[in-house]
Design an enzyme around this catalytic site. Sequence first.
Site, PDB file in Angstrom:
ATOM      1  N   ASP A 196     -45.916  -3.019-132.312  1.00 34.34           N
ATOM      2  CA  ASP A 196     -46.970  -2.932-133.332  1.00 34.34           C
ATOM      3  C   ASP A 196     -48.270  -2.457-132.690  1.00 34.34           C
ATOM      4  O   ASP A 196     -48.974  -1.595-133.212  1.00 34.34           O
ATOM      5  CB  ASP A 196     -47.229  -4.306-133.968  1.00 34.34           C
ATOM      6  N   GLN A 239     -39.423  -5.359-126.596  1.00 33.33           N
ATOM      7  CA  GLN A 239     -39.381  -4.597-127.853  1.00 33.33           C
ATOM      8  C   GLN A 239     -39.306  -3.096-127.557  1.00 33.33           C
ATOM      9  O   GLN A 239     -39.409  -2.707-126.391  1.00 33.33           O
ATOM     10  CB  GLN A 239     -40.613  -4.926-128.708  1.00 33.33           C
ATOM     11  N   ASP A 288     -34.668  -6.490-137.106  1.00 38.67           N
ATOM     12  CA  ASP A 288     -34.126  -7.844-136.945  1.00 38.67           C
ATOM     13  C   ASP A 288     -32.781  -8.116-137.625  1.00 38.67           C
ATOM     14  O   ASP A 288     -31.881  -8.654-137.022  1.00 38.67           O
ATOM     15  CB  ASP A 288     -35.119  -8.876-137.491  1.00 38.67           C
ATOM     16  N   TRP A 333     -34.557  -5.096-142.990  1.00 40.67           N
ATOM     17  CA  TRP A 333     -33.993  -3.900-142.351  1.00 40.67           C
ATOM     18  C   TRP A 333     -32.601  -3.562-142.887  1.00 40.67           C
ATOM     19  O   TRP A 333     -31.845  -2.862-142.237  1.00 40.67           O
ATOM     20  CB  TRP A 333     -33.955  -4.093-140.831  1.00 40.67           C
ATOM     21  N   GLU A 370     -45.698  -4.066-145.622  1.00 41.88           N
ATOM     22  CA  GLU A 370     -44.908  -4.053-144.388  1.00 41.88           C
ATOM     23  C   GLU A 370     -43.755  -3.043-144.518  1.00 41.88           C
ATOM     24  O   GLU A 370     -43.487  -2.273-143.620  1.00 41.88           O
ATOM     25  CB  GLU A 370     -44.368  -5.466-144.118  1.00 41.88           C
TER      26      GLU A 370
HETATM   27  C1  DGY Z   1     -40.250 -12.189-136.854  1.00 47.84           C
HETATM   28  O1  DGY Z   1     -40.641 -13.295-136.500  1.00 47.84           O
HETATM   29  O2  DGY Z   1     -39.872 -11.913-137.988  1.00 47.84           O
HETATM   30  C2  DGY Z   1     -40.329 -11.070-135.927  1.00 47.84           C
HETATM   31  O3  DGY Z   1     -39.744  -9.931-136.414  1.00 47.84           O
HETATM   32  C3  DGY Z   1     -39.868 -11.395-134.559  1.00 47.84           C
HETATM   33  O4  DGY Z   1     -40.395 -10.381-133.766  1.00 47.84           O
END
Ligand code: DGY
Length: 418
Positions: A36, A101, A163, A349, A392
């Site tokens: 990020d 990451q 994720d 995702w 997001e």
């Molecule tokens: C979360 O906590 O959702 C994050 O994606 C972890 O990096």
Amino acid sequence: MTNTLFQQATDIIRQNDRGHYTVPTHGLYPFQWNWDSCLAAMGIAYIDEVRAWQEIETLFAHQWQDGMVPHIIFHEQDDGYFPGPEIWNTGRETPTTGITQPAVAGFAIRRLFERAVNQDLAQQKATELITKVAHWHEWFYQYRDPEDTGLVAILHPWESGRDNSVDWDEAFANVPTQGVKPYTRRDTKHADPAHRPTQAQYDRYIWLVQHFLSLQWDNEKLHDESPFQMVDPGFNAILIRSCSDLAALAEKLGMEQLAKRQRELAKQGLQAMNNLWSDKHQQYLCLDRHTNQLVDSASSGGLLPIFADINPQHAAIIADRIQTLSQQCRYLLPSHDPADSRFDSKRYWRGPSWLIINYMVADGLEQHGFDEMAKQIKQQSLELIKTHGFAEYYDPLSGESCGGDSFTWTAAMVLEFL
Ligand code: DGY
């Protein structure tokens, strides 16, 4: 309109600025996240170049001795996030997580350097950062590619940034949940639970964290002792692109040796990437290192390799595939194939579109000469923002905003697109 969007984007970046680092968004993500921050720095540079370099410097100030750059730096106490520093317990003075990451820093610092108005500052900052980024790249190949395949593995889905991708479903069957200590999720207090990973996935995320902690975060052990070892084409493509960009930057700074080594790493990675190609899916797929099988899951992680200098035939097929996807959804680029029954348009995702992926894929399409397709992605991205705000991520069918709002990297990517 364009000016208004520009203003809105810079306001969001300022709101999320914590002085020497930027949070992805208030509430849901209250610390510094690795990729990020690097992507945010490119947006920050339009406002303040000194502050943009500082964003990446702050991240690298927390690089581990072995070269790893953690995925979260817990600069401040904040009970609104789980799992916090006490769960990771990595023993750092400023707490960090113990996983990494996507390595977008090399790409970001080259961009900052090449666009810099303040060239003296850029020269100084790039010279300071370049060896640190190179050390991180070496860490990847040493600890995440112990058999020298040319590609690195991720050991936790959070490392990929994607994720809850369908890519991990099968491998997650081998990640146990016994022994997970009771916990309370906080993410679902900030965002709609229907947009977030499931409880079953969270249990496995936490099991892996506990398992790595039991190995004392020793990178000599983590890879071989992880039940989850995935070779993600998108993750590798970002690393390969960063190696090439670091090499180009090193040449400008007169660092020949460093440039040569980074070019070598990129070359090996690109060669090995061919092993992840699927004729059936017309894109790259993840490889499960435990089964040595490609994972039958067509996600955006398999399109991202266009961000790297992949072979032209594969690049052309990926461009065609994106064209096909554009007929299956209103807003590119869905994070999973809408024709697959596992596609879920709102769940993180497993379907939604993300502006950072759009940005990297559009950049790759341009590098490979597919300007029209790149333009379409950029236009649709800006349309999303105009009609649904700086979220997001977005439902690729309806455009509905999902997850957190006033998001830093979405704002940064808007500045890039504008
Ligand atoms: C979360 O906590 O959702 C994050 O994606 C972890 O990096």
